[in-house]
Design a protein around this motif. Sequence first.
Motif, mmCIF file in Angstrom:
data_model
loop_
_atom_site.group_PDB
_atom_site.id
_atom_site.type_symbol
_atom_site.label_atom_id
_atom_site.label_comp_id
_atom_site.label_asym_id
_atom_site.label_seq_id
_atom_site.Cartn_x
_atom_site.Cartn_y
_atom_site.Cartn_z
ATOM 1 N N VAL A 19 0.846 -1.190 0.000
ATOM 2 C CA VAL A 19 0.000 0.000 0.000
ATOM 3 C C VAL A 19 0.887 1.247 0.000
ATOM 4 O O VAL A 19 1.933 1.273 0.637
ATOM 5 N N GLU A 20 0.435 2.260 -0.718
ATOM 6 C CA GLU A 20 1.191 3.514 -0.769
ATOM 7 C C GLU A 20 0.961 4.314 0.520
ATOM 8 O O GLU A 20 -0.177 4.584 0.881
ATOM 9 N N PHE A 21 2.019 4.665 1.212
ATOM 10 C CA PHE A 21 1.894 5.476 2.421
ATOM 11 C C PHE A 21 1.755 6.949 2.051
ATOM 12 O O PHE A 21 2.152 7.362 0.964
ATOM 13 N N LYS A 22 1.209 7.734 2.982
ATOM 14 C CA LYS A 22 1.057 9.169 2.725
ATOM 15 C C LYS A 22 2.216 9.952 3.343
ATOM 16 O O LYS A 22 2.699 9.602 4.426
ATOM 17 N N PHE A 89 2.947 7.966 6.757
ATOM 18 C CA PHE A 89 1.965 7.275 7.597
ATOM 19 C C PHE A 89 0.851 6.716 6.743
ATOM 20 O O PHE A 89 0.725 7.050 5.560
ATOM 21 N N LEU A 90 0.067 5.837 7.343
ATOM 22 C CA LEU A 90 -0.998 5.176 6.605
ATOM 23 C C LEU A 90 -2.119 4.835 7.565
ATOM 24 O O LEU A 90 -1.876 4.256 8.621
ATOM 25 N N VAL A 91 -3.325 5.226 7.224
ATOM 26 C CA VAL A 91 -4.487 4.803 8.010
ATOM 27 C C VAL A 91 -5.298 3.862 7.142
ATOM 28 O O VAL A 91 -5.738 4.238 6.062
ATOM 29 N N ARG A 92 -5.409 2.593 7.612
ATOM 30 C CA ARG A 92 -6.223 1.638 6.864
ATOM 31 C C ARG A 92 -7.541 1.436 7.590
ATOM 32 O O ARG A 92 -7.834 2.112 8.569
ATOM 33 N N GLU A 93 -8.294 0.450 7.127
ATOM 34 C CA GLU A 93 -9.606 0.220 7.707
ATOM 35 C C GLU A 93 -9.486 -0.138 9.190
ATOM 36 O O GLU A 93 -10.305 0.278 9.997
ATOM 37 N N LYS A 94 -8.461 -0.919 9.541
ATOM 38 C CA LYS A 94 -8.397 -1.428 10.905
ATOM 39 C C LYS A 94 -7.099 -1.111 11.630
ATOM 40 O O LYS A 94 -6.873 -1.613 12.729
ATOM 41 N N ASP A 95 -6.212 -0.365 11.016
ATOM 42 C CA ASP A 95 -4.980 -0.051 11.732
ATOM 43 C C ASP A 95 -4.340 1.235 11.234
ATOM 44 O O ASP A 95 -4.733 1.794 10.209
ATOM 45 N N ILE A 107 9.272 0.653 10.954
ATOM 46 C CA ILE A 107 7.855 0.755 10.611
ATOM 47 C C ILE A 107 7.038 0.127 11.739
ATOM 48 O O ILE A 107 7.394 -0.931 12.254
ATOM 49 N N THR A 108 5.999 0.854 12.163
ATOM 50 C CA THR A 108 5.161 0.391 13.265
ATOM 51 C C THR A 108 3.710 0.361 12.816
ATOM 52 O O THR A 108 3.269 1.281 12.129
ATOM 53 N N THR A 109 2.996 -0.675 13.208
ATOM 54 C CA THR A 109 1.566 -0.710 12.939
ATOM 55 C C THR A 109 0.810 -0.994 14.221
ATOM 56 O O THR A 109 1.176 -1.908 14.959
ATOM 57 N N VAL A 110 -0.197 -0.200 14.514
ATOM 58 C CA VAL A 110 -1.040 -0.439 15.687
ATOM 59 C C VAL A 110 -2.469 -0.713 15.223
ATOM 60 O O VAL A 110 -3.090 0.154 14.607
ATOM 61 N N PRO A 111 -2.989 -1.903 15.489
ATOM 62 C CA PRO A 111 -4.391 -2.186 15.153
ATOM 63 C C PRO A 111 -5.318 -1.368 16.047
ATOM 64 O O PRO A 111 -5.040 -1.182 17.231
ATOM 65 N N PHE A 112 -6.423 -0.880 15.459
ATOM 66 C CA PHE A 112 -7.343 -0.037 16.223
ATOM 67 C C PHE A 112 -7.897 -0.745 17.452
ATOM 68 O O PHE A 112 -8.086 -0.133 18.494
ATOM 69 N N ASN A 113 -8.152 -2.066 17.328
ATOM 70 C CA ASN A 113 -8.799 -2.730 18.461
ATOM 71 C C ASN A 113 -7.850 -2.981 19.628
ATOM 72 O O ASN A 113 -8.220 -3.603 20.616
ATOM 73 N N ARG A 114 -6.617 -2.492 19.545
ATOM 74 C CA ARG A 114 -5.710 -2.559 20.684
ATOM 75 C C ARG A 114 -5.432 -1.168 21.282
ATOM 76 O O ARG A 114 -4.703 -1.038 22.231
ATOM 77 N N LYS A 147 3.543 7.529 17.159
ATOM 78 C CA LYS A 147 3.298 8.965 17.167
ATOM 79 C C LYS A 147 3.561 9.500 15.771
ATOM 80 O O LYS A 147 4.631 9.283 15.215
ATOM 81 N N VAL A 148 2.573 10.167 15.209
ATOM 82 C CA VAL A 148 2.749 10.790 13.893
ATOM 83 C C VAL A 148 2.839 12.291 14.080
ATOM 84 O O VAL A 148 1.890 12.931 14.522
ATOM 85 N N ASN A 149 4.003 12.845 13.751
ATOM 86 C CA ASN A 149 4.185 14.296 13.835
ATOM 87 C C ASN A 149 3.810 14.939 12.509
ATOM 88 O O ASN A 149 3.824 14.281 11.463
ATOM 89 N N GLY A 150 3.502 16.220 12.555
ATOM 90 C CA GLY A 150 3.356 16.998 11.327
ATOM 91 C C GLY A 150 2.119 16.699 10.515
ATOM 92 O O GLY A 150 2.176 16.576 9.296
ATOM 93 N N LEU A 151 0.978 16.544 11.201
ATOM 94 C CA LEU A 151 -0.292 16.450 10.487
ATOM 95 C C LEU A 151 -0.967 17.809 10.594
ATOM 96 O O LEU A 151 -0.767 18.526 11.565
ATOM 97 N N LEU A 152 -1.767 18.135 9.592
ATOM 98 C CA LEU A 152 -2.577 19.336 9.728
ATOM 99 C C LEU A 152 -3.540 19.118 10.884
ATOM 100 O O LEU A 152 -4.025 18.015 11.097
#
Lengths: 169, 514
Positions: A19-22, A89-95, A107-114, A147-152
């Motif tokens: 998947v393409e990250f933003k 960064f990347l926001v998918r359906e579940k993580d 690279i770090t991924t955190v699932p939403f349900n955790r 932690k994602v820095n630099g978002l609007l």
Amino acid sequence: MLDSFQNIVVSSFPNILEVEFKYINRKYLKVILINITFVYLSLLAAVFFLEYKNILGLEEVTFWLFLFITILFIYTIFIKIIGFKRRKFLVREKDISYKKGVFYKKITTVPFNRIQHVEIDQGPISRFFNLASLSVFTAGDSSDDLKVNGLLKDEAQQIKEYISNQIDG
Amino acid sequence: MVSKSSFSQFSKQSKKGIIIIYLDILYKIIKALWVLVFVFIQNFSKTLDNNLSYIYFYLGFFFIFLLLIAFLKYHYFQFKIENNYFILKKGIIKKTNTSIPFDRIQNINFKQNIIQQIINVYEVNIETAGSSKAEISIKALSYEQANALKKTITINDKCNNYIWELDDDNKPNTINNPEIFVEQKPLLKISVMQLLKVSLTENHLKSLLLLLAILFGFYQQITELFNGFGEGELLDNYISENTTNFETNIVLIFILGLLFILVSVISSFVRVFLRHFNLTVYIKNNALEIYQGLTTKKSFILKKEKVQHITVSDNPIKRQLGISFITFKQALSGNVKKKQDKIIKLVGCGQDQVLAIKNLLFSNEKFENFTKNYSSYYFKVRLYLRSIIFLIIINSVLYFIFKYNFVFWINILLLPIFIISIELTFKKRFYLFTNDTLLIGSGTIETHKTYLPFYKVQNVKLKQTFFQSTQNIIDIVFQTASGKIVIPCIREDEAFKIYNYTLFMVENNKYSWM
């Protein structure tokens, strides 16, 4: 004997690495540079002060100290500018995922349900550029979460709401 | 019994609790000020007689004051149960009000130290996975109160519909509750002989390090005190005088070494006996019931779903005797200092017990059928590089201290140790996984096998240094609620597969992780 990888029978689950990250907001580079410059200037001021007051008796090494700090400054700026393109960064359906690093990639991924809770914070310089950082916390030793820095500001708020909805729902 | 203490109204601890609280306060004061007390006693004889009565007066006043505090602490420590919440209010001047929902409660443990055993009260600890503020310790409850409290909480907890009781000997009580408690053989019961075996085969180096850490703490406290008196130099001189003697006397070093070994054996002996005396384990309703301790008796219930991951470990000698130990890791709260309490260790397990526990937690998964995947060769290179750097540091430090070429001979001793431990570490690192569970092998002299169900993972990371990326090698890190688990230096494509698979398993699982 069986191969562990035979357990992965589902072939259709999403591959995060395809998947393409933003990219994060370009303005955040300015925030980083201002921050570094600020640290550099305060270090310089500290050395000047030490020399002026002659507290530690550093006269002979002062020049080298200045040189060292300056080289460190230039090196850090160099790394940050190169590395900026790698902060994605990347926001998918579940993580949610974040990656960065030039010589040390991560690279770090955190699932939403955790996720236990989500936080948005803004430093003084970030506030000037209307930027914010988004942190998510999971259970346990939470020092090492994402932690994602630099978002609007708005974008961070949207992601936060999206995640909160996902957690509750 | 239950009607008397249904906890719908605020209730206090057992009256005997005042004694416990009083002693607890005294203990804390002595622990903080023991050096001062020591100095005070030493100088006691020098004080003039007419001052003595004043000192007695103030001391007496002080102790009565503490008693008053203890009484007030007891008086304001009140708890009740309301709408599936445990509510606690406490504090004399600064009042705190805590309420914990039952489903956040991870464990209710009973504990008895010597004094609590003498006056026959139980300490009840309520553990949560939340913040450390939500950890509650009720110092003194009568046996009926403690059981009733536990009963009320466990009945109302929906995922936990069984009841248990304790009698005075810390054994499950069959008299009060015959229809609920089924007479059952314990899964594990460690006799004194077995405990002896366990303690002799412990990792003595670790015991020694623990002991040294405690001694170092004492040393720091003493130096602080001496510095306060402006006598720090005196102490340093005394110590350096003695260390220069050590340098010249090899025989003394040898004797000291023997003494160290002896001390470490004895300390692991004491440690094991204090903590694990009379260890008894029952399997009941998908939970483990554990009783252990010599001076401080403890009992816990370890619910299956609260265990995050387990590690089965042994060392060469233990393997010969056919015993291993199992470490259970539960979710940690924010307070890292209390980490040790949340790690439950079962020592002296035989093959059958290990199998039974594995079956309980991972329902008959066949780990043996899978081939082990090993870390890449790069992992060994990394270990060698790190030890070379470490060796260089040791050598230069030693050289700068002693200024004598003789010190380099130490490498003859160190090199083989390093090489053997690196080779062993590399050999013992492996991983494999079944449908649901990851198994990771590690260890140097000891052998550890860590079992981690995928759905217990909190987040995953991949880490790659520049050197690793030239070899297409990567580290994968699993963050769980009870700490990190790393598989170092595996092939990129395999790591990516595991990464995606873990996320898939976490995001689509139907169980709760605790």
